[in-house]
Scaffold this active site. Sequence first.
Site, short mmCIF file in Angstrom:
data_model
loop_
_atom_site.label_atom_id
_atom_site.label_comp_id
_atom_site.label_asym_id
_atom_site.label_seq_id
_atom_site.Cartn_x
_atom_site.Cartn_y
_atom_site.Cartn_z
N SER A 1 13.26 15.81 -0.32
CA SER A 1 12.28 15.96 -1.40
C SER A 1 11.35 17.16 -1.20
O SER A 1 11.13 17.95 -2.13
CB SER A 1 11.44 14.69 -1.51
OG SER A 1 12.27 13.57 -1.64
N ILE B 102 9.18 -0.78 6.46
CA ILE B 102 10.62 -1.00 6.29
C ILE B 102 11.00 -2.42 6.69
O ILE B 102 11.77 -3.08 6.00
CB ILE B 102 11.43 0.06 7.10
CG1 ILE B 102 11.13 1.46 6.55
CG2 ILE B 102 12.92 -0.25 7.05
CD1 ILE B 102 11.83 2.60 7.29
N HIS C 209 -6.51 -9.38 -21.25
CA HIS C 209 -6.31 -10.80 -21.02
C HIS C 209 -5.10 -11.33 -21.76
O HIS C 209 -4.87 -10.91 -22.89
CB HIS C 209 -7.57 -11.55 -21.48
CG HIS C 209 -7.53 -13.01 -21.18
ND1 HIS C 209 -7.68 -13.50 -19.90
CD2 HIS C 209 -7.32 -14.08 -22.00
CE1 HIS C 209 -7.59 -14.83 -19.94
NE2 HIS C 209 -7.36 -15.20 -21.20
P1 NDP Z 1 6.12 1.83 10.63
O1 NDP Z 1 5.47 2.81 11.53
O2 NDP Z 1 5.50 1.45 9.36
O3 NDP Z 1 6.39 0.48 11.46
C1 NDP Z 1 7.04 0.49 12.67
C2 NDP Z 1 7.02 -0.93 13.21
O4 NDP Z 1 7.81 -1.01 14.38
C3 NDP Z 1 5.63 -1.37 13.59
O5 NDP Z 1 5.50 -2.74 13.26
C4 NDP Z 1 5.62 -1.16 15.10
O6 NDP Z 1 4.76 -2.03 15.79
C5 NDP Z 1 7.03 -1.53 15.46
N1 NDP Z 1 7.47 -0.89 16.70
C6 NDP Z 1 7.36 0.42 17.03
N2 NDP Z 1 7.86 0.63 18.25
C7 NDP Z 1 8.31 -0.56 18.71
C8 NDP Z 1 8.92 -1.00 19.93
N3 NDP Z 1 9.18 -0.14 20.91
N4 NDP Z 1 9.22 -2.30 20.05
C9 NDP Z 1 8.95 -3.19 19.06
N5 NDP Z 1 8.37 -2.84 17.90
C10 NDP Z 1 8.05 -1.53 17.72
O7 NDP Z 1 7.59 2.41 10.44
P2 NDP Z 1 8.73 2.05 9.44
O8 NDP Z 1 9.97 2.33 10.21
O9 NDP Z 1 8.57 0.71 8.82
O10 NDP Z 1 8.55 3.13 8.30
C11 NDP Z 1 8.43 4.52 8.61
C12 NDP Z 1 7.61 5.23 7.57
O11 NDP Z 1 8.34 5.33 6.38
C13 NDP Z 1 6.33 4.49 7.23
O12 NDP Z 1 5.28 4.93 8.02
C14 NDP Z 1 6.12 4.80 5.79
O13 NDP Z 1 5.19 5.84 5.67
C15 NDP Z 1 7.46 5.23 5.29
N6 NDP Z 1 7.96 4.23 4.34
C16 NDP Z 1 7.31 4.04 3.18
C17 NDP Z 1 7.74 3.10 2.28
C18 NDP Z 1 6.99 2.90 1.01
O14 NDP Z 1 6.19 3.75 0.66
N7 NDP Z 1 7.21 1.79 0.33
C19 NDP Z 1 8.91 2.28 2.54
C20 NDP Z 1 9.52 2.54 3.82
C21 NDP Z 1 9.05 3.49 4.66
P3 NDP Z 1 3.19 -1.70 16.01
O15 NDP Z 1 2.53 -1.95 14.70
O16 NDP Z 1 2.80 -2.66 17.06
O17 NDP Z 1 3.13 -0.28 16.46
#
Ligand code: NDP
Length: 462
Positions: free
Chosen positions: A19, A184, A441
């Site tokens: 994009s 995700i 409403h």
């Molecule tokens: P996020 O950063 O949102 O979430 C990652 C998750 O994985 C967190 O819960 C994190 O935990 C966990 N995690 C990370 N490392 C580990 C590990 N080593 N072991 C266990 N758990 C772990 O990433 P996503 O992959 O969900 O999405 C990536 C990006 O894509 C997002 O930041 C978003 O901006 C974008 N996106 C946007 C969407 C939308 O606008 N609707 C939809 C999908 C993606 P912790 O919180 O503890 O760090």
Amino acid sequence: MSAPLASFDYDLFVIGGGSGGVRAARIASSEYGAKVAMAEEYRMGGTCVIRGCVPKKLMVFAAGHGQSMDEGAAYGWQVEKGRFDWMAFRHKLDAELNRLESIYTRNAESAGVTIYHQRATIAGAHEVKLADGRVVTTKHILIATGGTPFIPEPYRNVGAWTSNEVFLADKLPANLLVMGGGFIACEMAEIYQGLGTQVTQMYRGAQILRGFDADLQEHVAAALVQQGVALEVNTDLVSLEKLEDGRFRAKDNQGRDRIFEAVLFATGRTPNTKGLGLEEAGVTMGKGGEVIVDDYSQTNIPSIFAVGDVTDRIQLTPVAIREGHAFADTVFGGKTTKVDHTNVPSAVFTRPEAGTVGLTEAEAAKEHDIDVYLASFRPMQTSFIGAETKAMFKLVVDQASGRVLGCHIVAPGAGELIQIAGVAVKMGATKADFDATIAVHPTMSEELVLMKKPTRSVSRQG
Ligand code: NDP
């Protein structure tokens, strides 16, 4: 209009046809007359179109139809609900993604952009090397290579899915372990549960959607559970192995030892910078491999710029598009343009959806004395049929100015609602402006203009 410079093959070479890259290339070429080339090693359209937002949203719709049938039946319709035919959906999805990919290609080419369908790496401040060995020279390089799913080290080669693989699966698993608590993970947990898979979502922290407003987190977590997702917080894997029959054996830190048909890691995304030649070209990178840029998306090497997820500013498609456009305006259009990264609305497509813009209550209370207005209720449409799922509308208001600092919604259609609420918050609307607006409403969102008394007031913390 800047005339092509004779000394370079191109004025701009964009690496990455997603994009952000496509927007920059099209604007630089068609609006400002630059000679532009682009390289894409996989499919034009990038993560959002090919293996992200677009196929995900189509899956959200697919899952939603299952829920509609249940709700219809509860309203009195005689409904015979069969199983979801994953392959029927997938064939349609493949065709739709092919169509979108060709639109992306056509739009770039008709804007005058030359597309190289192969990998490109940086060979110098003004040189790009193509996978076929050709080296082209360019006045400017734009890195728009996006990100790639991250799987924690011990589980990298087990054969689990990431969001890249879900759209290519050849069957719907009977049960699925989703790892993570972010965008995700939550979306995929709800989608698969809605399609008929039994989902277990495992998150290492105490509450999902870290960084979101606490009331929003709570409402989404409750909705996940109400949809049937087995949400396990404060839980992490200790081992994962693939069995001979293709299933997975997962042991966790709570002592559980279980078999899952499929495992999806949604544990974050990392910038796609490996092997791109950035270090060799002297480009400054961050600890996570992201390209460091200034307000104008320029790196420390003046001819090299970067936009989108590869810079790890805000990982959202519309932000990448804005950054790509602003880059083209600044570098080729003579209009110095910064992207404002504040008050960016976003949505999580769970059921119900969650939408957010501005500061969370906790963030706002660090800087301001605030009033919090919160309405949490069972919406008419689903309370009528006995569903427990709650909608939530929340405004975080600065006491001194009355300005709405944040708006957080969990409700059917929250993604659509937050787009409009985002305009008001971006404009600096006050609570009085909301109050002055007459309610529509009966809707759920009328709560946004009907919350008269603060639910709580919070003094500035520290
Ligand atoms: P996020 O950063 O949102 O979430 C990652 C998750 O994985 C967190 O819960 C994190 O935990 C966990 N995690 C990370 N490392 C580990 C590990 N080593 N072991 C266990 N758990 C772990 O990433 P996503 O992959 O969900 O999405 C990536 C990006 O894509 C997002 O930041 C978003 O901006 C974008 N996106 C946007 C969407 C939308 O606008 N609707 C939809 C999908 C993606 P912790 O919180 O503890 O760090």
